[in-house]
Design an enzyme around this catalytic site. Structure first.
Site, short mmCIF file in Angstrom:
data_model
loop_
_atom_site.label_atom_id
_atom_site.label_comp_id
_atom_site.label_asym_id
_atom_site.label_seq_id
_atom_site.Cartn_x
_atom_site.Cartn_y
_atom_site.Cartn_z
N LYS A 198 0.82 -1.21 0.00
CA LYS A 198 0.00 0.00 0.00
C LYS A 198 0.85 1.27 0.00
CE LYS A 198 -3.82 0.34 2.44
NZ LYS A 198 -4.70 0.24 3.64
N LYS B 11 1.91 17.41 -7.31
CA LYS B 11 1.24 18.07 -8.44
C LYS B 11 0.47 19.29 -7.94
CE LYS B 11 -2.38 17.08 -11.81
NZ LYS B 11 -3.72 16.56 -11.52
N TYR C 212 7.54 -5.94 -1.75
CA TYR C 212 8.39 -4.74 -1.75
C TYR C 212 8.85 -4.43 -3.17
CZ TYR C 212 12.24 -1.64 -0.23
OH TYR C 212 13.10 -0.57 -0.02
#
Ligand code: UDP
Length: 314
Positions: A91, A105, A145
């Protein structure tokens, strides 16, 4: 600059916080503390321009005010952590990277992703240049990972290409120094603690697998240069000096004066242990004029006192 460092109370994150503060920047450290530890940044509390926000970046990230740079370092980072926290690992690499990019952004901030040599998996090319695509088992225990970081790199370049976000990607090779988690199971904290207790060092497998260890100050310098460079594609930052795990164990015993030797054990924790790992740093030399300065023995000498203190040894 006003800089957000996710994973700011982790091992590498805390050293980055310190470096950016020392350079006169404002730093916001963000961490959910599942593997980070506020003890790593306690000495920075009260320094002007520093603040800590406890937050899980897999949820929407709100930071008031301007941001000039976001360094995304939040992630469990040791093989036993991925085993214990596989979903959080996926996550934070996926959703956490998306949220951090969205924030970059919105703020017009430059974004730097902490990626990893694990994107190369168990490499079939040696040493590993950035152009190597890797050899990863997506469903192995390390896959959570490796694939999260591979996704994170893809997402970072997508934000660059589609939204014009200024992005940087560092592929970090094995790094050591003060503030590594004592119980993270990795070879450096394991060996140093065993040696300081006068125990034999646990070498997994035949000990012929290799790693190339970089001291944390060299990494921080590489990251600082990369952030300020114009390089959008990934850059390896690591020390090409390669050791077998057995040689490394012998060095730790020598530096600490431990006479208990080594014991060879099967690694029962995790499969898919990469056999060899060594960065090709030609690109970092060319684009960042960077190369590591600290020899392994010297870095160990600097690191050991911190472990001594943690173990309550004088
Ligand atoms: N290793 C070892 N003894 C230990 C811990 C690790 O021999 O007590 C080995 C491990 O099998 C691997 C290497 O050291 O080959 C580096 O492992 P680490 O967990 O530090 O991280 P990795 O580089 O695999 O991500």
């Amino acid at each position: 600059m006003r800089v957000l460092i996710t994973g700011g109370s982790g091992f590498i994150g805390s050293h980055l916080c310190e470096r950016f503060l020392d350079e006169g920047h404002e730093v916001i450290a963000m961490d959910n503390l599942i593997t980070g530890n506020t003890a790593n940044i306690a000495h920075l509390a009260g320094r002007s321009g520093f603040q800590f926000i406890r937050h899980d970046v897999t949820n929407y990230i709100f930071v008031p005010g301007k941001l000039d740079a976001i360094l995304h370092f939040a992630s469990p980072a040791s093989p036993i952590d991925y085993l214990e926290l596989p979903i959080q690992t996926l996550k934070v690499g996926a959703l956490g990277t998306h949220n951090a990019l969205g924030l970059a952004k919105a703020k017009g901030a430059r974004f730097l992703l902490a990626s990893t040599s694990e994107v190369y998996g168990d490499p079939q090319v040696h040493p590993q240049p950035e152009t190597y695509w890797g050899h990863v088992n997506p469903i192995g225990p390390r896959g959570v990972y490796d694939e999260a970081k591979r996704f994170a790199e893809a997402m970072t370049l997508a934000y660059h290409r589609s939204h014009g976000v200024e992005t940087r990607i560092v592929r970090i090779f094995n790094t050591y120094g003060a503030r590594m988690r004592l119980a993270d199971g990795r070879v450096v904290p394991n060996f140093i603690q065993q040696a300081l207790r006068g125990e034999p060092l646990t070498v997994y497998g035949d000990g012929q697998q290799t790693r190339s260890f970089q001291y944390v100050s060299d990494l921080v310098e590489g990251i600082y240069r990369l952030l300020h460079s114009a390089e959008v594609e990934p850059v390896n930052i690591g020390n090409p000096n390669e050791f077998t795990i057995r040689e490394f164990a012998e060095l730790v015993n020598k530096v600490t004066g431990n006479s208990a030797g080594i014991i060879v054990k099967p690694d029962l924790r995790i499969t898919d242990d990469p056999q060899n790992r060594q960065p090709d740093i030609t690109k970092a030399k060319q684009v960042l004029d960077w190369e590591p300065q600290v020899l392994l023995e010297e870095g160990l000498e600097r690191t050991i006192p911190w472990f001594r203190e943690q173990l309550g040894l004088k």
